[in-house]
Motif scaffolding. Sequence first.
Motif, short mmCIF file in Angstrom:
data_model
loop_
_atom_site.label_atom_id
_atom_site.label_comp_id
_atom_site.label_asym_id
_atom_site.label_seq_id
_atom_site.Cartn_x
_atom_site.Cartn_y
_atom_site.Cartn_z
N THR A 196 -5.59 1.87 5.69
CA THR A 196 -4.24 1.49 5.28
C THR A 196 -3.27 1.71 6.45
O THR A 196 -3.62 2.33 7.46
N MET A 250 0.81 -1.22 0.00
CA MET A 250 0.00 0.00 0.00
C MET A 250 0.85 1.27 0.00
O MET A 250 0.31 2.36 -0.20
N ALA A 297 -0.45 4.97 0.65
CA ALA A 297 -1.85 5.15 0.29
C ALA A 297 -2.68 5.59 1.48
O ALA A 297 -2.46 5.16 2.62
#
Length: 253
Positions: free
Chosen positions: A75, A46, A49
């Motif tokens: 996240t 991720m 993010a």
Amino acid sequence: MANKRPLILITNDDGVSAKGINELVKCLRDLGELVVFAPDGPRSGMASAITSLVPLKYTLLKEEEGLTIYSCTGTPVDCVKLALNEVLDRMPDMLVSGINHGGNMAICVNYSGTMGATAEGCIFDVPSLGVSLLDHTPDADFSECCRIGRVVAEWVLEEGLPHGTYLNLNVPKSPQVKGMKVCRQTDGRWIREFKRSEDGSGKPVFWLTGDFETRSHYPDDDMAALNEGYASLVPCKIDVTDYDFKKRLESLI
């Protein structure tokens, strides 16, 4: 406030139930007050993010003396942001992200949710450390990783880190790591990154895979250290400005 024990924020990208984060809690438990604020499931890859189109939720899972554990629907970076902005009653003395199931050396630092969370802590001026073990298995042996990670965590608590700098610690899969080396990031990239297949209707689908290609070799880079059986510790910067090229641009424009 001066009499309070250090406050340590712990997060990861493998999810709050992963063995790595729970082993990390065990090895840091006596260093301060621990708050775990981690995703409710795996969030690997991720990077930095963030969630912007749907609301975030968090849930208290455990609360006991010296340890509080929350799960979050977002996240890894969401976890850090939410913990620092809405949940903690003071800024942490340190953030530790991990222990990641799998390495985050070389270019992987740019994709890693583990390291995205570490960078986010650094943005908030919290001394931040990411820890990864080169073993993807769910039931990996984290003994050596915990031993070395604790040494670095104790040093960070004592010395702090410069503004804009965070640390990336990778530990090889070995029952006895030779030691730790301070390294530079290996220059490389992933190639042949997808495996092509088909779905039930014959349409193409693509599975992320790939091989890592090293583009330069230095004796002090992180992959060299890991291949020799050493843990690698790379200091990373939030500021991505290329100052050398900036000077050249200034002379041309």
